[in-house]
Write an enzyme that holds these catalytic residues in place. Structure first.
Site, short mmCIF file in Angstrom:
data_model
loop_
_atom_site.label_atom_id
_atom_site.label_comp_id
_atom_site.label_asym_id
_atom_site.label_seq_id
_atom_site.Cartn_x
_atom_site.Cartn_y
_atom_site.Cartn_z
N VAL A 15 0.85 -1.20 0.00
CA VAL A 15 0.00 0.00 0.00
C VAL A 15 0.88 1.25 0.00
O VAL A 15 0.72 2.15 -0.83
CB VAL A 15 -0.94 0.00 1.22
CG1 VAL A 15 -1.72 1.32 1.30
CG2 VAL A 15 -1.93 -1.17 1.13
N PHE A 253 -16.88 -10.93 -7.98
CA PHE A 253 -16.90 -11.50 -6.62
C PHE A 253 -18.02 -12.52 -6.46
O PHE A 253 -18.60 -12.65 -5.38
CB PHE A 253 -16.97 -10.37 -5.58
CG PHE A 253 -15.61 -9.79 -5.36
CD1 PHE A 253 -15.00 -9.06 -6.37
CD2 PHE A 253 -14.89 -10.02 -4.19
CE1 PHE A 253 -13.72 -8.57 -6.24
CE2 PHE A 253 -13.61 -9.52 -4.03
CZ PHE A 253 -13.02 -8.79 -5.06
N LEU A 254 -18.31 -13.22 -7.55
CA LEU A 254 -19.27 -14.34 -7.49
C LEU A 254 -18.59 -15.62 -7.95
O LEU A 254 -19.21 -16.50 -8.52
CB LEU A 254 -20.50 -14.04 -8.35
CG LEU A 254 -21.50 -13.02 -7.81
CD1 LEU A 254 -22.65 -12.79 -8.81
CD2 LEU A 254 -22.08 -13.46 -6.45
N CYS A 264 -6.45 -8.85 4.01
CA CYS A 264 -7.49 -7.85 4.29
C CYS A 264 -8.81 -8.43 4.76
O CYS A 264 -9.27 -8.19 5.86
CB CYS A 264 -7.71 -7.00 3.04
SG CYS A 264 -6.25 -6.07 2.63
C1 UDX Z 1 -9.29 -6.79 -1.07
C2 UDX Z 1 -10.29 -5.79 -1.66
O1 UDX Z 1 -10.72 -6.24 -2.94
C3 UDX Z 1 -9.62 -4.41 -1.80
O2 UDX Z 1 -10.56 -3.47 -2.29
C4 UDX Z 1 -9.10 -3.99 -0.42
O3 UDX Z 1 -8.49 -2.73 -0.47
C5 UDX Z 1 -8.12 -5.02 0.11
O4 UDX Z 1 -8.74 -6.32 0.17
P1 UDX Z 1 -7.31 -8.30 -1.89
O5 UDX Z 1 -7.37 -8.84 -0.50
O6 UDX Z 1 -6.00 -7.94 -2.48
O7 UDX Z 1 -8.26 -6.96 -1.99
O8 UDX Z 1 -7.91 -9.43 -2.84
P2 UDX Z 1 -9.28 -9.68 -3.57
O9 UDX Z 1 -9.01 -9.70 -5.02
O10 UDX Z 1 -10.35 -8.82 -3.06
O11 UDX Z 1 -9.60 -11.21 -3.09
C6 UDX Z 1 -9.73 -11.46 -1.70
C7 UDX Z 1 -10.00 -12.95 -1.51
O12 UDX Z 1 -11.29 -13.28 -2.03
C8 UDX Z 1 -9.00 -13.85 -2.24
O13 UDX Z 1 -8.72 -14.97 -1.41
C9 UDX Z 1 -9.76 -14.29 -3.48
O14 UDX Z 1 -9.33 -15.55 -3.96
C10 UDX Z 1 -11.18 -14.38 -2.91
N1 UDX Z 1 -12.21 -14.26 -3.93
C11 UDX Z 1 -12.31 -13.09 -4.63
C12 UDX Z 1 -13.09 -15.31 -4.15
O15 UDX Z 1 -12.99 -16.36 -3.52
N2 UDX Z 1 -14.08 -15.18 -5.08
C13 UDX Z 1 -14.21 -14.04 -5.81
O16 UDX Z 1 -15.11 -13.97 -6.66
C14 UDX Z 1 -13.31 -12.96 -5.60
#
Ligand code: UDX
Length: 434
Positions: A15, A253-254, A264
């Site tokens: 960040v 995110f689905l 995070c």
């Molecule tokens: C997240 C938020 O998206 C971001 O806006 C915030 O500032 C920080 O946290 P990040 O943790 O880098 O970002 O990853 P992200 O792409 O959001 O995925 C988070 C987790 O969710 C991962 O383990 C990913 O594999 C999982 N995920 C994401 C799913 O299982 N399914 C999805 O459809 C999307």
């Protein structure tokens, strides 16, 4: 020429580094302070320790234009700055609350060197009410009351796309009780074509937590729907597609999988639950989001055990992917790593491949046999499981993969592969929700 401001960024993680390099790219004069001398030295040579697309170029550009430099310590960085951005870790404490000890240490360290009229900006994800806490700490540590502005400016950077998310944000959120201070902070983002929301500090801090908690909720929701799909013989990918056309739902995110991980979501969900508990609000919905997520790991382990003949004891499992998601080298709170540990605990032999973080994973998980080639991982394997959706895995030679395995079982925890194509190659395929 845009208004040139002097900005200090405290913290050189993904960040802080992204914030410093992007602000320099926007024309500001930026100094980034970190407390790790070796990191300062390597960053000053343009060596970027995180896997972020575009970041090495921006750091090199900043160093060459002399608009970006790195120094040791927060005070050294803050002493010449009009804006001081705190981009330091706020890890999850034992009871779920965010641990603010680093924020507190930095606030005390910079207070004596801040100029009157400067602004301290919380970019780290901090609990609701932290902006006032920083204000109090600065005063207690010697800053003249009323001379230092404090604002919240939460980051929405996804790992792997942090630069793009900074330079092309969906929105910039600034929270501050004093509108004049908020306007000054918003000026820093003037060249970005993005909505800037100026609000109060508590609302800005809540926007961050509520956004991450909602995204985590979406993921647990689609994982629950996936589990239901398995019982009613529906395909969750088709369901997610049909849902996503509705703009109120959207396609993102689905993706069903092994559950969310990373530095995070798990931490922010726990921090928001702690905040709710501390004000006696029973946030059962969010507790369920966490519970579904934890149980999703168990579900994948059970699938793998079933594919191995109903026991992990003595089975050989090939694991593809160990990072918490593709296109990053981050292993923090990785579901893949948690599942690999469970397989080892169950008595299986685990041979794992990850394109970005294999060696580091081997140092973290005792007994994990890490190989440098995805085909090697499959030698004599009873089951192959895909735990992280690295695109390269999609295009491998599955005849060759199958030819090396003891039995052709695939547990595709990311629905990365095509079931029909796998079955055509005599694999017994099991996905998530398919
Ligand atoms: C997240 C938020 O998206 C971001 O806006 C915030 O500032 C920080 O946290 P990040 O943790 O880098 O970002 O990853 P992200 O792409 O959001 O995925 C988070 C987790 O969710 C991962 O383990 C990913 O594999 C999982 N995920 C994401 C799913 O299982 N399914 C999805 O459809 C999307």
């Amino acid at each position: 020429m845009p208004l040139l401001s002097s900005i200090a960024v405290i913290g050189g993680g993904y960040v802080g580094l992204t914030t410093a390099a992007c602000f320099a790219h926007l024309g500001h004069d930026v100094v980034c302070g970190d407390n790790d001398a070796e990191k300062v030295r390597s960053l000053s040579k343009g060596e970027v320790p995180v896997l972020e697309e575009g970041l090495p170029d921006l750091v090199a550009q900043g160093l060459a234009s002399r608009r970006l430099r790195f120094v040791l310590g927060a005070a050294a960085a803050a002493s010449t700055a009009e804006f001081v951005f705190l981009c330091v870790p706020t890890p999850q404490g034992a009871n779920g609350a965010a641990d603010l000890s680093i924020v507190e240490d930095v606030a005390r360290e910079i207070a004596p060197v801040l100029h009157a009229g400067s602004v301290v900006v919380n970019k780290s994800t901090v609990p609701i009410g932290s902006t006032q806490l920083v204000e109090r700490l600065l005063t207690e540590a010697g800053a003249m009351p009323g001379t230092i502005g404090v604002a919240s400016n939460p980051e929405f950077l996804r790992e792997g796309s942090a630069v793009r998310d900074f330079l092309e944000p969906h929105r910039v959120v600034i929270g501050c009780q004093e509108t004049e201070v908020a306007v000054r902070v918003s000026e820093l983002y003037r060249d970005l074509r993005a909505p800037i929301l100026v609000t109060d500090a508590a609302s800005a801090e809540m926007i961050k937590y509520a956004s991450n908690a909602f995204l985590a909720t979406k993921i647990s929701f689609i994982n629950a729907i996936a589990n239901l799909c398995e019982s009613v013989h529906a395909d969750v990918r088709e369901v997610a597609l049909g849902m996503g056309y509705d703009p109120r739902i959207g396609f993102e995110f689905l993706h069903a999988g092994p559950g969310y991980g990373g530095s995070c979501f798990p931490k922010d969900v726990q921090a928001l639950l702690y905040t709710a508990d501390s004000v006696d609000y029973d946030f059962e919905l969010l507790r369920s989001v966490h519970d579904v997520n934890q149980r999703q790991h168990d579900r994948i382990v059970a699938k793998i055990a079933a594919a191995a003949g109903d026991t992990l004891e003595g089975a050989t499992i090939a694991v593809w992917g160990l990072t918490f998601k593709a296109n990053t080298d981050d292993l923090r709170d990785s579901p893949a790593l948690a599942i690999a540990r469970r397989l080892l605990e169950g008595g299986a032999r685990v041979r794992a491949y990850d394109p970005a973080a294999g060696e580091r994973a081997a140092q973290i998980v005792a007994g994990l046999d890490v190989v440098a080639d995805p085909y090697d991982a499959c030698v004599d394997a009873d089951v192959l499981t895909v735990l992280t959706e690295w695109d390269e895995l999609r295009w491998l030679d599955f005849e060759r993969v199958g030819g090396q395995m003891r039995t052709r079982h695939i547990v595709d925890a990311r629905n990365l592969l095509d079931p029909a194509a796998m079955r055509q190659k005599s694999f017994v395929y099991d996905g998530v929700g398919r």
